[in-house]
Design a protein around this motif. Structure first.
Motif, mmCIF file in Angstrom:
data_model
loop_
_atom_site.group_PDB
_atom_site.id
_atom_site.type_symbol
_atom_site.label_atom_id
_atom_site.label_comp_id
_atom_site.label_asym_id
_atom_site.label_seq_id
_atom_site.Cartn_x
_atom_site.Cartn_y
_atom_site.Cartn_z
ATOM 1 N N VAL A 282 -33.277 -40.618 16.848
ATOM 2 C CA VAL A 282 -33.056 -39.883 15.606
ATOM 3 C C VAL A 282 -32.034 -38.763 15.759
ATOM 4 O O VAL A 282 -31.068 -38.659 14.989
ATOM 5 C CB VAL A 282 -34.394 -39.318 15.071
ATOM 6 N N ALA A 283 -32.245 -37.875 16.733
ATOM 7 C CA ALA A 283 -31.379 -36.698 16.870
ATOM 8 C C ALA A 283 -29.926 -37.098 17.121
ATOM 9 O O ALA A 283 -28.999 -36.545 16.505
ATOM 10 C CB ALA A 283 -31.898 -35.816 17.998
ATOM 11 N N GLU A 284 -29.718 -38.061 18.012
ATOM 12 C CA GLU A 284 -28.351 -38.491 18.325
ATOM 13 C C GLU A 284 -27.677 -39.124 17.110
ATOM 14 O O GLU A 284 -26.525 -38.816 16.784
ATOM 15 C CB GLU A 284 -28.376 -39.491 19.479
ATOM 16 N N LEU A 285 -28.391 -40.018 16.419
ATOM 17 C CA LEU A 285 -27.800 -40.700 15.279
ATOM 18 C C LEU A 285 -27.528 -39.743 14.126
ATOM 19 O O LEU A 285 -26.503 -39.847 13.449
ATOM 20 C CB LEU A 285 -28.722 -41.829 14.809
ATOM 21 N N MET A 286 -28.432 -38.805 13.907
ATOM 22 C CA MET A 286 -28.202 -37.839 12.834
ATOM 23 C C MET A 286 -26.973 -36.989 13.088
ATOM 24 O O MET A 286 -26.307 -36.550 12.150
ATOM 25 C CB MET A 286 -29.421 -36.922 12.673
ATOM 26 N N THR A 287 -26.654 -36.778 14.346
ATOM 27 C CA THR A 287 -25.541 -35.903 14.697
ATOM 28 C C THR A 287 -24.226 -36.656 14.862
ATOM 29 O O THR A 287 -23.173 -36.172 14.443
ATOM 30 C CB THR A 287 -25.851 -35.140 15.994
ATOM 31 N N CYS A 288 -24.293 -37.854 15.447
ATOM 32 C CA CYS A 288 -23.069 -38.511 15.904
ATOM 33 C C CYS A 288 -22.698 -39.797 15.158
ATOM 34 O O CYS A 288 -21.548 -40.232 15.232
ATOM 35 C CB CYS A 288 -23.178 -38.842 17.394
ATOM 36 N N ALA A 289 -23.636 -40.442 14.472
ATOM 37 C CA ALA A 289 -23.371 -41.759 13.895
ATOM 38 C C ALA A 289 -22.412 -41.682 12.709
ATOM 39 O O ALA A 289 -22.428 -40.708 11.938
ATOM 40 C CB ALA A 289 -24.676 -42.412 13.455
ATOM 41 N N ASP A 290 -21.582 -42.719 12.570
ATOM 42 C CA ASP A 290 -20.670 -42.782 11.427
ATOM 43 C C ASP A 290 -21.368 -43.439 10.235
ATOM 44 O O ASP A 290 -22.508 -43.909 10.338
ATOM 45 C CB ASP A 290 -19.389 -43.533 11.788
ATOM 46 N N ALA A 291 -20.678 -43.471 9.102
ATOM 47 C CA ALA A 291 -21.284 -43.960 7.860
ATOM 48 C C ALA A 291 -21.690 -45.428 7.972
ATOM 49 O O ALA A 291 -22.732 -45.828 7.441
ATOM 50 C CB ALA A 291 -20.305 -43.766 6.703
ATOM 51 N N GLU A 292 -20.885 -46.232 8.661
ATOM 52 C CA GLU A 292 -21.210 -47.653 8.789
ATOM 53 C C GLU A 292 -22.501 -47.845 9.582
ATOM 54 O O GLU A 292 -23.353 -48.655 9.217
ATOM 55 C CB GLU A 292 -20.058 -48.393 9.469
ATOM 56 N N THR A 293 -22.657 -47.104 10.653
ATOM 57 C CA THR A 293 -23.876 -47.189 11.450
ATOM 58 C C THR A 293 -25.082 -46.745 10.637
ATOM 59 O O THR A 293 -26.153 -47.372 10.670
ATOM 60 C CB THR A 293 -23.752 -46.321 12.709
ATOM 61 N N LEU A 294 -24.920 -45.671 9.881
ATOM 62 C CA LEU A 294 -26.023 -45.130 9.101
ATOM 63 C C LEU A 294 -26.431 -46.032 7.946
ATOM 64 O O LEU A 294 -27.510 -45.875 7.385
ATOM 65 C CB LEU A 294 -25.652 -43.750 8.558
ATOM 66 N N ALA A 295 -25.580 -46.981 7.566
ATOM 67 C CA ALA A 295 -25.912 -47.886 6.465
ATOM 68 C C ALA A 295 -26.946 -48.935 6.869
ATOM 69 O O ALA A 295 -27.553 -49.574 5.997
ATOM 70 C CB ALA A 295 -24.654 -48.573 5.948
ATOM 71 N N ASP A 296 -27.155 -49.125 8.165
ATOM 72 C CA ASP A 296 -28.150 -50.085 8.656
ATOM 73 C C ASP A 296 -29.539 -49.600 8.249
ATOM 74 O O ASP A 296 -29.943 -48.492 8.603
ATOM 75 C CB ASP A 296 -28.045 -50.165 10.178
ATOM 76 N N PRO A 297 -30.299 -50.415 7.501
ATOM 77 C CA PRO A 297 -31.615 -49.948 7.050
ATOM 78 C C PRO A 297 -32.562 -49.607 8.188
ATOM 79 O O PRO A 297 -33.440 -48.748 8.023
ATOM 80 C CB PRO A 297 -32.142 -51.117 6.211
ATOM 81 N N GLU A 298 -32.394 -50.236 9.352
ATOM 82 C CA GLU A 298 -33.226 -49.904 10.507
ATOM 83 C C GLU A 298 -33.049 -48.450 10.911
ATOM 84 O O GLU A 298 -33.985 -47.798 11.390
ATOM 85 C CB GLU A 298 -32.861 -50.806 11.698
ATOM 86 N N ILE A 299 -31.843 -47.936 10.701
ATOM 87 C CA ILE A 299 -31.519 -46.561 11.060
ATOM 88 C C ILE A 299 -31.695 -45.634 9.872
ATOM 89 O O ILE A 299 -32.365 -44.597 9.950
ATOM 90 C CB ILE A 299 -30.068 -46.486 11.590
ATOM 91 N N ALA A 300 -31.101 -45.999 8.754
ATOM 92 C CA ALA A 300 -31.069 -45.122 7.585
ATOM 93 C C ALA A 300 -32.459 -44.729 7.118
ATOM 94 O O ALA A 300 -32.715 -43.562 6.798
ATOM 95 C CB ALA A 300 -30.314 -45.802 6.447
#
Length: 331
Positions: A45-63
Motif C-alpha cells: 500500500v505505502a509504496e504504491l500510494m507514493t510511487c505508482a503511476d496512473a496506469e498501475t493505479l487503474a488495476d482494480p486489485e490495487i485501486a
C-alpha cells in the motif's frame, strides 16, 4: 431529522498518483492503518500510494485497496476531529467503508473483503475484456435505448452507474461501448467519452467475480447499522442487514444507483455532505443533486472540524465544481 451530516465514501476512480503524500497528512494512525492493510491484503500500500503511476493505479486489485485504506484513514481522522455522521453511504467500493462507518463491519474484515473483490474483478476483466464510458446530458431513457441498440450477439452494453440526472456511465464489450459513444454524440450528448478503466464493472461481464465473491461474503458477519446506512446498490436505506447481504454481492454486476442514494440521504435530512476519501468526485455530483446543501472534502471538513451538535456555519471556502469529466466520474 434536521441539520444532519452525511458521510459519503468514493469508489474506484478516485485514486491518483502520489495519494500517499496526502495520506501521511492524516497522521500516524493513517500510516499504521496502511501497514496493517499490507499485512491483510498483501498489497504494498505505502509504496504504491507514493510511487505508482496512473496506469498501475487503474488495476482494480490495487485501486480498490488503496481507496479503501485512504477512506478508512479519513473516517478515523474526521472522528478524531469531532465529526459524527448522522447517515452514511458509499459509491460502489465506497459501500465497504460505509459499512465500517455505520458499525456493520470491522476494518480488518473490510480490507480482506475488498482485496478479494479487487482480485475477483480484475480476473473477470481479463476473462471478459470490456470498457466503460460516461454520457453527460442525455436522459436515462435515451441512454438505455442506446444500450439496447448497441447490444447484439456477444456484444452487450448496459447502464452501470446512475451517477446523477445528468451523468450516466455505461459498461460492456468494447465494440458495444464504442457504438453507444458514437450514437450518444450524434444524439446531442454534452459529452460522451470512454473512461480509462480496465473492465466493464457493474455489468454482466463481471459474472465470474460475482460467483467468486459469493462464498467469501456468505460467511462474513454483518451487524445491524448503528446509524442510517444507505446502499448505492439499491439507493435505499438498509433496514434488514441479512437481506442486504445479497445486494452487496449483486453489486459487482448490478448498476450503482447513486442518484437514488443521494435522494434517500436527503430524505433523511442531510444538509451537509462530507466526502470522506481521496479527491472530490462525489462532491461534484452532489452539487448537481443537492444544491442547497454544503459539500465538503475531507480537508475542508477538517479545517472546519466540529461535533454533530455544532455543525460548521455557511462561511464558504468550498472549492468550485470540477468540470473535467474524469475527475467527476467514479466507477
Amino acid at each position: 431529522m434536521t441539520a444532519a451530516t452525511a458521510f459519503v465514501f468514493p469508489g474506484q476512480g478516485s485514486q491518483f498518483p502520489g495519494m500517499g503524500h496526502e495520506l501521511a497528512r492524516l497522521g500516524p494512525r493513517a500510516r499504521a492503518l496502511a501497514l496493517r492493510a499490507e499485512d491483510i491484503t498483501k498489497v504494498p500500500v505505502a509504496e504504491l500510494m507514493t510511487c505508482a503511476d496512473a496506469e498501475t493505479l487503474a488495476d482494480p486489485e490495487i485501486a480498490q485497496v488503496l481507496v479503501l485504506v485512504w477512506s478508512l484513514a479519513a473516517l478515523e481522522r474526521l472522528r478524531e476531529a469531532g465529526w459524527r455522521p448522522s447517515a452514511v453511504a458509499g459509491h460502489s467500493l465506497g459501500e465497504y467503508t460505509a459499512l465500517v462507518a455505520c458499525g456493520s463491519l470491522d476494518q480488518d474484515t473490510a480490507l480482506s473483503l475488498v482485496a478479494c473483490r479487487g482480485r475477483a474483478m480484475a480476473a473477470a476483466a481479463r476473462g471478459r475484456p470490456g470498457g466503460m464510458a460516461a454520457i453527460v446530458g442525455l436522459s436515462a431513457q435515451a441512454v438505455r435505448a442506446l444500450c439496447r441498440q448497441a447490444t447484439a450477439g456477444t456484444d452487450v452494453a448496459v447502464v452501470a452507474n446512475w451517477n446523477s440526472p445528468r451523468q450516466l456511465v455505461v459498461a460492456g464489450t468494447v465494440p458495444a461501448i464504442e457504438r453507444v459513444v458514437d450514437a450518444a454524440t450524434g444524439a446531442g450528448a454534452l459529452r460522451a467519452r470512454r473512461l480509462p478503466v480496465g473492465g466493464a464493472y457493474h455489468s454482466p461481464l463481471m459474472n465470474a467475480a460475482h460467483e467468486r465473491l459469493g462464498d467469501r461474503l456468505a460467511g462474513v458477519p454483518l451487524d445491524a447499522p448503528r446509524i442510517p446506512f444507505v446502499s448505492s446498490a439499491t439507493g435505499r436505506q438498509v433496514t434488514d442487514i441479512d437481506a442486504y447481504r445479497g445486494d452487496l454481492l449483486a453489486q459487482v454486476i448490478s448498476p450503482v444507483r447513486w442518484s437514488d442514494a443521494m435522494r434517500s440521504l436527503g430524505e433523511l435530512g442531510a444538509d451537509t455532505y462530507v466526502e470522506a476519501g481521496p479527491g472530490r468526485v462525489l462532491g461534484g455530483l452532489g452539487r448537481e443533486m443537492a444544491r442547497g446543501a454544503r459539500h465538503l472534502t475531507t480537508w475542508e471538513a477538517l479545517r472546519r472540524a466540529a461535533p454533530a451538535d455544532a455543525l460548521p456555519g455557511p462561511d464558504g471556502g468550498v472549492r468550485p465544481v470540477v468540470t473535467d469529466l474524469e475527475q467527476r466520474t467514479t466507477t
